[in-house]
Design an enzyme around this catalytic site. Structure first.
Site, PDB file in Angstrom:
ATOM      1  N   GLU A 196      -0.167  -0.341 -17.216  1.00 45.56           N
ATOM      2  CA  GLU A 196      -0.021  -1.617 -17.918  1.00 45.56           C
ATOM      3  C   GLU A 196      -0.752  -1.551 -19.259  1.00 45.56           C
ATOM      4  O   GLU A 196      -1.626  -0.695 -19.447  1.00 45.56           O
ATOM      5  CB  GLU A 196      -0.677  -2.736 -17.092  1.00 45.56           C
ATOM      6  CG  GLU A 196      -0.310  -2.710 -15.646  1.00 45.56           C
ATOM      7  CD  GLU A 196       0.503  -3.919 -15.251  1.00 45.56           C
ATOM      8  OE1 GLU A 196       0.446  -4.920 -15.968  1.00 45.56           O
ATOM      9  OE2 GLU A 196       1.196  -3.827 -14.228  1.00 45.56           O
ATOM     10  N   GLY A 238       3.350   2.238  -1.885  1.00 42.02           N
ATOM     11  CA  GLY A 238       4.767   2.156  -2.270  1.00 42.02           C
ATOM     12  C   GLY A 238       5.693   2.464  -1.112  1.00 42.02           C
ATOM     13  O   GLY A 238       5.767   1.717  -0.135  1.00 42.02           O
ATOM     14  N   VAL A 271       0.852  -1.198   0.000  1.00 37.87           N
ATOM     15  CA  VAL A 271       0.000   0.000   0.000  1.00 37.87           C
ATOM     16  C   VAL A 271       0.884   1.243   0.000  1.00 37.87           C
ATOM     17  O   VAL A 271       1.718   1.426   0.894  1.00 37.87           O
ATOM     18  CB  VAL A 271      -0.912   0.066   1.253  1.00 37.87           C
ATOM     19  CG1 VAL A 271      -1.829   1.287   1.176  1.00 37.87           C
ATOM     20  CG2 VAL A 271      -1.720  -1.196   1.423  1.00 37.87           C
ATOM     21  N   LYS A 303      -5.907  -2.173  -1.897  1.00 34.59           N
ATOM     22  CA  LYS A 303      -5.140  -1.433  -0.881  1.00 34.59           C
ATOM     23  C   LYS A 303      -6.060  -0.947   0.238  1.00 34.59           C
ATOM     24  O   LYS A 303      -5.691  -0.968   1.409  1.00 34.59           O
ATOM     25  CB  LYS A 303      -4.412  -0.267  -1.545  1.00 34.59           C
ATOM     26  CG  LYS A 303      -3.312  -0.753  -2.485  1.00 34.59           C
ATOM     27  CD  LYS A 303      -2.822   0.341  -3.400  1.00 34.59           C
ATOM     28  CE  LYS A 303      -1.706  -0.165  -4.302  1.00 34.59           C
ATOM     29  NZ  LYS A 303      -1.382   0.764  -5.389  1.00 34.59           N
ATOM     30  N   ILE A 348       5.476   4.764   1.117  1.00 31.49           N
ATOM     31  CA  ILE A 348       4.874   5.410   2.306  1.00 31.49           C
ATOM     32  C   ILE A 348       4.694   4.377   3.435  1.00 31.49           C
ATOM     33  O   ILE A 348       4.039   3.357   3.229  1.00 31.49           O
ATOM     34  CB  ILE A 348       3.487   6.021   1.960  1.00 31.49           C
ATOM     35  CG1 ILE A 348       3.633   7.076   0.869  1.00 31.49           C
ATOM     36  CG2 ILE A 348       2.832   6.603   3.190  1.00 31.49           C
ATOM     37  CD1 ILE A 348       2.301   7.648   0.398  1.00 31.49           C
TER      38      ILE A 348
HETATM   39  N1  LIG Z   1       6.126  -1.768  -9.754  1.00 33.24           N
HETATM   40  C1  LIG Z   1       5.737  -1.041  -8.709  1.00 33.24           C
HETATM   41  O1  LIG Z   1       5.986   0.166  -8.650  1.00 33.24           O
HETATM   42  C2  LIG Z   1       5.021  -1.699  -7.550  1.00 33.24           C
HETATM   43  C3  LIG Z   1       4.614  -0.911  -6.466  1.00 33.24           C
HETATM   44  C4  LIG Z   1       3.980  -1.529  -5.375  1.00 33.24           C
HETATM   45  C5  LIG Z   1       3.744  -2.886  -5.398  1.00 33.24           C
HETATM   46  N2  LIG Z   1       4.132  -3.622  -6.503  1.00 33.24           N
HETATM   47  C6  LIG Z   1       3.869  -5.059  -6.486  1.00 33.24           C
HETATM   48  O2  LIG Z   1       5.102  -5.736  -6.505  1.00 33.24           O
HETATM   49  C7  LIG Z   1       4.972  -6.982  -7.197  1.00 33.24           C
HETATM   50  C8  LIG Z   1       5.981  -7.042  -8.332  1.00 33.24           C
HETATM   51  O3  LIG Z   1       5.750  -5.987  -9.231  1.00 33.24           O
HETATM   52  P1  LIG Z   1       6.797  -5.592 -10.370  1.00 33.24           P
HETATM   53  O4  LIG Z   1       6.366  -4.265 -10.865  1.00 33.24           O
HETATM   54  O5  LIG Z   1       8.186  -5.786  -9.897  1.00 33.24           O
HETATM   55  O6  LIG Z   1       6.443  -6.681 -11.487  1.00 33.24           O
HETATM   56  P2  LIG Z   1       7.250  -6.975 -12.832  1.00 33.24           P
HETATM   57  O7  LIG Z   1       8.230  -5.897 -13.135  1.00 33.24           O
HETATM   58  O8  LIG Z   1       6.231  -7.294 -13.860  1.00 33.24           O
HETATM   59  O9  LIG Z   1       8.081  -8.292 -12.493  1.00 33.24           O
HETATM   60  C9  LIG Z   1       7.451  -9.480 -12.173  1.00 33.24           C
HETATM   61  C10 LIG Z   1       8.482 -10.541 -11.885  1.00 33.24           C
HETATM   62  O10 LIG Z   1       7.794 -11.724 -11.476  1.00 33.24           O
HETATM   63  C11 LIG Z   1       8.355 -12.847 -12.167  1.00 33.24           C
HETATM   64  N3  LIG Z   1       7.336 -13.895 -12.191  1.00 33.24           N
HETATM   65  C12 LIG Z   1       6.091 -13.869 -12.741  1.00 33.24           C
HETATM   66  N4  LIG Z   1       5.450 -15.028 -12.506  1.00 33.24           N
HETATM   67  C13 LIG Z   1       6.297 -15.813 -11.797  1.00 33.24           C
HETATM   68  C14 LIG Z   1       6.206 -17.101 -11.246  1.00 33.24           C
HETATM   69  N5  LIG Z   1       5.103 -17.843 -11.379  1.00 33.24           N
HETATM   70  N6  LIG Z   1       7.280 -17.568 -10.545  1.00 33.24           N
HETATM   71  C15 LIG Z   1       8.403 -16.838 -10.397  1.00 33.24           C
HETATM   72  N7  LIG Z   1       8.542 -15.592 -10.898  1.00 33.24           N
HETATM   73  C16 LIG Z   1       7.506 -15.087 -11.590  1.00 33.24           C
HETATM   74  C17 LIG Z   1       8.757 -12.302 -13.518  1.00 33.24           C
HETATM   75  O11 LIG Z   1       9.707 -13.165 -14.075  1.00 33.24           O
HETATM   76  P3  LIG Z   1      10.464 -12.830 -15.451  1.00 33.24           P
HETATM   77  O12 LIG Z   1      11.430 -11.718 -15.087  1.00 33.24           O
HETATM   78  O13 LIG Z   1      11.168 -14.069 -15.821  1.00 33.24           O
HETATM   79  O14 LIG Z   1       9.419 -12.391 -16.399  1.00 33.24           O
HETATM   80  C18 LIG Z   1       9.330 -10.934 -13.106  1.00 33.24           C
HETATM   81  O15 LIG Z   1      10.674 -11.056 -12.719  1.00 33.24           O
HETATM   82  C19 LIG Z   1       3.504  -7.026  -7.678  1.00 33.24           C
HETATM   83  O16 LIG Z   1       2.734  -7.709  -6.736  1.00 33.24           O
HETATM   84  C20 LIG Z   1       3.102  -5.564  -7.693  1.00 33.24           C
HETATM   85  O17 LIG Z   1       1.711  -5.382  -7.545  1.00 33.24           O
HETATM   86  C21 LIG Z   1       4.754  -3.063  -7.569  1.00 33.24           C
END
Ligand SMILES: NC(=O)c1ccc[n+]([C@@H]2O[C@H](COP(=O)([O-])OP(=O)(O)OC[C@H]3O[C@@H](n4cnc5c(N)ncnc54)[C@H](OP(=O)(O)O)[C@@H]3O)[C@@H](O)[C@H]2O)c1
Length: 416
Positions: free
Chosen positions: A181, A126, A124, A196, A128
């Site tokens: 996305e 980021g 929730v 959140k 913060i």
């Molecule tokens: N991005 C943000 O700013 C942000 C902020 C707050 C919370 N979040 C949360 O943080 C989490 C990650 O977000 P992200 O932005 O880092 O996502 P991302 O950039 O799309 O990366 C996702 C990662 O997960 C891996 N993956 C997907 N399915 C998998 C599986 N079944 N087993 C193992 N690895 C798997 C992918 O592998 P590959 O590299 O091989 O494709 C990739 O490395 C999510 O829950 C998101 O909601 C993100």
């Protein structure tokens, strides 16, 4: 005493890579990543290939790994990983709000049963630190409101529409910049903010809302005339996650709000997030920061990992009074509602009308509407309408008033 943390990391995307980088720059923490599981082994990575595999067992069956950090973008796969990790007696840190909003109770029971911690500050707002503050600092029963911009993508889009861009152009720019996305539904229809909010309600009031109980209405139906209306009146449209406790009733929803210049969210622009917590004695307090992004989000994950050195776990003390709380749907709220025609506008029943406008291209009304009436539409798909809530206007409707209203409807129906 600090303990050595050996981490198994799932996911090496935006946040996973950020975590690796911030861990490397942190000298105070006794933590190291032993292995990383990803989905696609052929992708180029910034560190040595020997760290990576696609085999979850390499982490989940490794007795030396005592912390699993789950940073993947697939909530169902994350459910398997997190439940297995907790059952294996490993602490878990996650940023996955969808996973947690869907399975909170089950995950908490598993963590308790296996005497491990399950922490999720990054899920929730980021960077913060809102969850830990709600949990520790506001460790009393006097919180009345929690209200915030918790989705950076929609806040970026709304910043651009308030400057005169159309919704479609602003969304396209957000996608090009990597803020949104390719399928933006979860952000623009308010689902992400709702997940959140479920976590905020849990930590603010000790109330577990089912994610499907909570109304989420996003900004996909925002029209140019709505943005123009806001600009001409010196107002802004912001997507807010709103939760309030009135006696033992909890009201919570996600919806666009039409806010004046003195509202805390007015100058919170672009990808920034902000949450206001309102308590009996401290009054309103604002948390502001980057709601997403590699390093900001990783900083919250790092903070959770750091807390594990001291065996920190959420205690959910406020949940002790959960049995006495109800999720209230008998309330009214003041809204701005625009429609593509007067006929469409007239199909929505208002309890009070304060202002109306009928024009060639569209019509609008400002007035009070019951939540019961709101629930009759799937607003995210209702392309003839755009609705925005006027802040601080939620009022509980007394049961007797509802019964009176229903009786009036019945009499009217019989007469017509
Ligand atoms: N991005 C943000 O700013 C942000 C902020 C707050 C919370 N979040 C949360 O943080 C989490 C990650 O977000 P992200 O932005 O880092 O996502 P991302 O950039 O799309 O990366 C996702 C990662 O997960 C891996 N993956 C997907 N399915 C998998 C599986 N079944 N087993 C193992 N690895 C798997 C992918 O592998 P590959 O590299 O091989 O494709 C990739 O490395 C999510 O829950 C998101 O909601 C993100």
């Amino acid at each position: 005493m600090k303990k050595q943390l050996t981490i198994g990391l799932f996911g090496f995307g935006c946040v996973g890579t950020g975590l690796y980088e911030v861990l490397n720059k942190t000298t105070l923490l006794q933590a190291s990543i032993k292995h990383i599981v990803i989905k696609d082994l052929s992708k180029k990575r910034i560190i040595d290939a020997s760290y990576f595999s696609t085999d979850a067992n390499r982490i989940l069956e490794d007795g030396e790994i005592n912390v699993v950090v789950e940073l993947i973008n697939d909530y169902e796969a994350a459910y398997e990983i997190v439940t297995r990790a907790l059952k294996a007696g490993k602490h878990v840190v996650s940023a996955n709000k969808k996973l947690i909003a869907y399975y909170l109770d089950e995950l908490l029971s598993l963590a308790k049963e296996n005497q491990v911690s399950f922490l999720y500050e990054a899920s929730v707002g980021g960077s913060i630190p809102i969850i830990r503050n709600l949990e520790e600092y506001y460790n009393n029963d006097s919180l009345s409101n929690i209200n915030g911009i918790v989705n950076g993508t929609t806040n970026y889009i709304l910043t651009k529409t308030s400057e005169g861009q159309s919704f479609d152009t602003a969304l396209k720019t957000a996608q090009e910049l990597g803020f949104a996305e390719l399928d933006p539904t979860s952000d623009v229809d308010g689902f992400d903010a709702k997940y959140k909010l479920v976590l905020l309600l849990k930590h603010a009031f000790g109330f577990t809302a089912r994610q499907d109980q909570v109304w989420n209405y996003g900004i996909r139906q925002l029209k140019d005339w709505d943005a123009t209306y806001a600009r001409e009146k010196s107002l802004k449209i912001k997507l807010l996650a709103f939760g309030t406790r009135i006696d033992n009733q909890i009201v919570g929803f996600v919806a666009p709000h039409l806010i004046p210049a003195n509202h805390f969210a007015f100058n919170v622009e672009n990808e920034f997030n902000a949450v206001v917590v309102e308590a009996l004695f401290s009054d309103k307090q604002l948390f502001l920061g980057k709601g997403a992004g590699s390093h900001p989000t990783a900083s919250a994950v790092l903070s959770d990992i750091s807390a594990l050195q001291f065996d920190y776990a959420y205690e959910y003390k406020k949940s002790a009074s959960e049995d006495t709380l109800n999720f209230e749907t008998g309330f009214s709220v003041k809204v701005y509602l625009s429609a593509t025609s007067q006929e469409k506008l007239d199909q929505i029943e208002f309890l009070e009308t304060h202002e109306t406008y009928a024009g060639q291209s569209h019509s609008y009304k400002i007035g009070v509407i019951s939540y019961e009436e709101i629930q009759k539409q799937n607003w995210n798909d209702a392309s003839d309408y755009f609705l925005a809530v006027i802040p601080d206007s939620v009022q509980l409707i007394k049961k007797s008033e509802l019964e009176q209203e229903n009786r009036t409807h019945l009499i009217e129906e019989k007469l017509s």
